[in-house]
Write a protein that holds these residues in place. Structure first.
Motif, PDB file in Angstrom:
ATOM      1  N   ILE A 237       0.813  -1.414   0.025  1.00 19.51           N
ATOM      2  CA  ILE A 237      -0.030  -0.059  -0.052  1.00 19.51           C
ATOM      3  C   ILE A 237       0.814   1.265   0.004  1.00 19.51           C
ATOM      4  CG2 ILE A 237      -1.613   1.213   1.121  1.00 19.51           C
ATOM      5  CD1 ILE A 237      -2.881  -1.296   0.088  1.00 19.51           C
ATOM      6  N   VAL A 238       1.947   1.090   0.854  1.00 19.99           N
ATOM      7  CA  VAL A 238       2.692   2.207   0.914  1.00 19.99           C
ATOM      8  C   VAL A 238       3.617   2.655  -0.493  1.00 19.99           C
ATOM      9  CG1 VAL A 238       4.989   3.413   1.693  1.00 19.99           C
ATOM     10  CG2 VAL A 238       3.287   2.123   3.223  1.00 19.99           C
ATOM     11  N   LEU A 239       3.797   1.452  -0.911  1.00 14.70           N
ATOM     12  CA  LEU A 239       4.673   1.357  -2.365  1.00 14.70           C
ATOM     13  C   LEU A 239       3.477   2.126  -3.490  1.00 14.70           C
ATOM     14  CD1 LEU A 239       7.078   0.723  -4.331  1.00 14.70           C
ATOM     15  CD2 LEU A 239       5.888  -1.624  -4.420  1.00 14.70           C
ATOM     16  N   TRP A 240       2.451   1.725  -3.348  1.00  3.57           N
ATOM     17  CA  TRP A 240       1.359   2.078  -4.424  1.00  3.57           C
ATOM     18  C   TRP A 240       1.254   3.694  -4.095  1.00  3.57           C
ATOM     19  CZ3 TRP A 240      -4.353   0.359  -4.145  1.00  3.57           C
ATOM     20  CH2 TRP A 240      -5.123   0.785  -5.470  1.00  3.57           C
ATOM     21  N   VAL A 241       1.336   4.394  -3.043  1.00  2.00           N
ATOM     22  CA  VAL A 241       1.110   5.762  -2.699  1.00  2.00           C
ATOM     23  C   VAL A 241       2.395   6.301  -3.321  1.00  2.00           C
ATOM     24  CG1 VAL A 241       1.018   7.420  -1.104  1.00  2.00           C
ATOM     25  CG2 VAL A 241      -0.357   5.652  -0.927  1.00  2.00           C
ATOM     26  N   VAL A 242       3.583   5.693  -2.825  1.00  2.00           N
ATOM     27  CA  VAL A 242       4.898   6.405  -3.220  1.00  2.00           C
ATOM     28  C   VAL A 242       5.019   6.302  -4.754  1.00  2.00           C
ATOM     29  CG1 VAL A 242       7.269   6.063  -3.145  1.00  2.00           C
ATOM     30  CG2 VAL A 242       6.170   5.940  -1.214  1.00  2.00           C
ATOM     31  N   SER A 243       4.732   5.339  -5.497  1.00  2.00           N
ATOM     32  CA  SER A 243       4.832   5.094  -6.960  1.00  2.00           C
ATOM     33  C   SER A 243       3.849   6.325  -7.701  1.00  2.00           C
ATOM     34  CB  SER A 243       4.139   3.819  -7.476  1.00  2.00           C
ATOM     35  OG  SER A 243       2.873   3.784  -7.317  1.00  2.00           O
ATOM     36  N   LEU A 244       3.026   6.955  -7.014  1.00  3.84           N
ATOM     37  CA  LEU A 244       2.413   8.197  -7.801  1.00  3.84           C
ATOM     38  C   LEU A 244       3.063   9.664  -7.628  1.00  3.84           C
ATOM     39  CD1 LEU A 244      -1.275   7.298  -6.594  1.00  3.84           C
ATOM     40  CD2 LEU A 244       0.002   6.309  -8.577  1.00  3.84           C
ATOM     41  N   LEU A 245       4.056   9.444  -6.850  1.00  2.00           N
ATOM     42  CA  LEU A 245       4.753  10.649  -6.634  1.00  2.00           C
ATOM     43  C   LEU A 245       5.406  11.282  -7.666  1.00  2.00           C
ATOM     44  CD1 LEU A 245       6.342  10.198  -2.897  1.00  2.00           C
ATOM     45  CD2 LEU A 245       4.197  11.424  -3.875  1.00  2.00           C
ATOM     46  N   PRO A 246       6.170  10.550  -8.583  1.00  2.00           N
ATOM     47  CA  PRO A 246       6.588  11.050 -10.073  1.00  2.00           C
ATOM     48  C   PRO A 246       5.602  11.896 -10.606  1.00  2.00           C
ATOM     49  CG  PRO A 246       7.342   8.840  -9.755  1.00  2.00           C
ATOM     50  CD  PRO A 246       6.405   9.096  -8.797  1.00  2.00           C
ATOM     51  N   PHE A 247       4.528  11.648 -10.642  1.00  4.54           N
ATOM     52  CA  PHE A 247       3.465  12.487 -11.222  1.00  4.54           C
ATOM     53  C   PHE A 247       2.988  13.833 -10.447  1.00  4.54           C
ATOM     54  CE2 PHE A 247      -1.095  14.104 -11.431  1.00  4.54           C
ATOM     55  CZ  PHE A 247      -1.159  14.107 -12.847  1.00  4.54           C
TER      56      PHE A 247
END
Length: 296
Positions: free
Chosen positions: A221-231
């Motif tokens: 879940i944390v990875l899911w959120v962090v993976s959106l940060l480049p946008f």
């Protein structure tokens, strides 16, 4: 003639470098290089940088084989490695690792920049020495702390091009840092008996399989959120955002299923984590070239 004798020696040396692991790392290196510049990556940096980082990664893997040779001998997953099988000796492996590391470091110094070379050396020492010799045997959080060394490749690729640490480089590092625990803990669930037999305090051994499975889900879940940060920081566009959202949801679903039935789903989750990371970084690349295609 034995099967061991028939195996070409070069294959044993290649096995020391963990080529499948290094191949994924090198892919993230290239992605880091491409994202660091709106144009083409200079071919000298691309060729020598990826080769240098690959050589030093292979060197770190070989040192890991050397450090873990006694542990590998009692684990089913690793007892066929060259050192436990006796096809290579410790002096040979040490010389091989030293040659790879020195060649890689020289390439990075000559064709990229000193910051990239020294950061890559620090990553090598972090994995081969700090993690392999100390953290792995000291705490069940070993992979959480030691994962920093394995998370460095895209950052190193970025620095090879720019010569500096930028927010984008640190974000790529963060994605792999958060990805590493659920990736490795899924494998550790599958190999928990091996780790227990070798007296290595991996999380499934010290805290149990259900607890570890829940941690895999939480990290997903944390990875899911962090993976959106480049946008969020403007490094990537809508193509990447939609892909990251879908890939993250799929991996989180797999991790949730792991909590319900951990033993049969451990290896499928492990394999899903590899495909997740590859696809995520591939979409970073696709989005970058769609938004800012390099000029001819």
């Amino acid at each position: 003639m034995s099967l061991v004798a028939k195996r070409p020696l070069w294959r044993d040396y290649l096995a020391l470098t963990k080529p499948r692991v290094v191949a994924l790392m090198v892919f993230t290196v290239v992605v880091g290089m491409v994202l660091a510049t709106p144009g083409w990556v200079p071919w000298q940096v691309l060729a020598a940088g990826t080769l240098g980082i690959a050589l030093m990664s292979g060197s770190a893997a070989a040192v890991n084989h050397l450090v873990d040779r006694h542990v590998d001998a009692v684990m089913a997953r690793t007892r066929a490695r060259p050192l436990p099988r006796g096809t290579l000796g410790a002096p040979q492996v040490l010389c091989f690792a030293s040659a790879l590391g020195a060649a890689g470091f020289a390439l990075l110094l000559a064709f990229t920049n000193p910051l990239c070379a020294w950061l890559t050396l620090a990553s090598l020492l972090g994995y081969a020495v700090v993690y392999s010799m100390f953290l792995k045997h000291a705490t069940p959080q070993n992979i959480v702390i030691g994962g920093a060394a394995g998370a460095a490749p895209p950052l190193l690729g970025w620095v090879a091009v720019t010569g500096r640490l930028d927010a984008g480089a640190l974000l790529l590092f963060l994605i792999i840092l958060i990805w590493t625990p659920p990736h490795f803990w899924a494998l550790a669930i599958h190999r928990r008996d091996d780790y227990a037999r070798a007296c290595i305090p991996m999380l499934p051994v010290t805290h149990g399989v259900p607890f570890t499975a829940r941690r895999v889900f939480a990290y997903s879940i944390v990875l899911w959120v962090v993976s959106l940060l480049p946008f969020v920081i403007g490094m990537s566009g809508w193509v990447y955002l939609l892909a990251a959202a879908g890939l993250g949801a799929r991996f989180a679903w797999q991790a949730r299923a792991l909590c319900r039935d951990p033993l049969p789903l451990a290896m499928p989750t492990f394999r899903a984590s590899i495909s997740y990371l590859f696809m995520l970084f591939a979409m970073l690349l696709v989005d970058h070239w769609l938004v800012t295609p390099p000029a001819l």
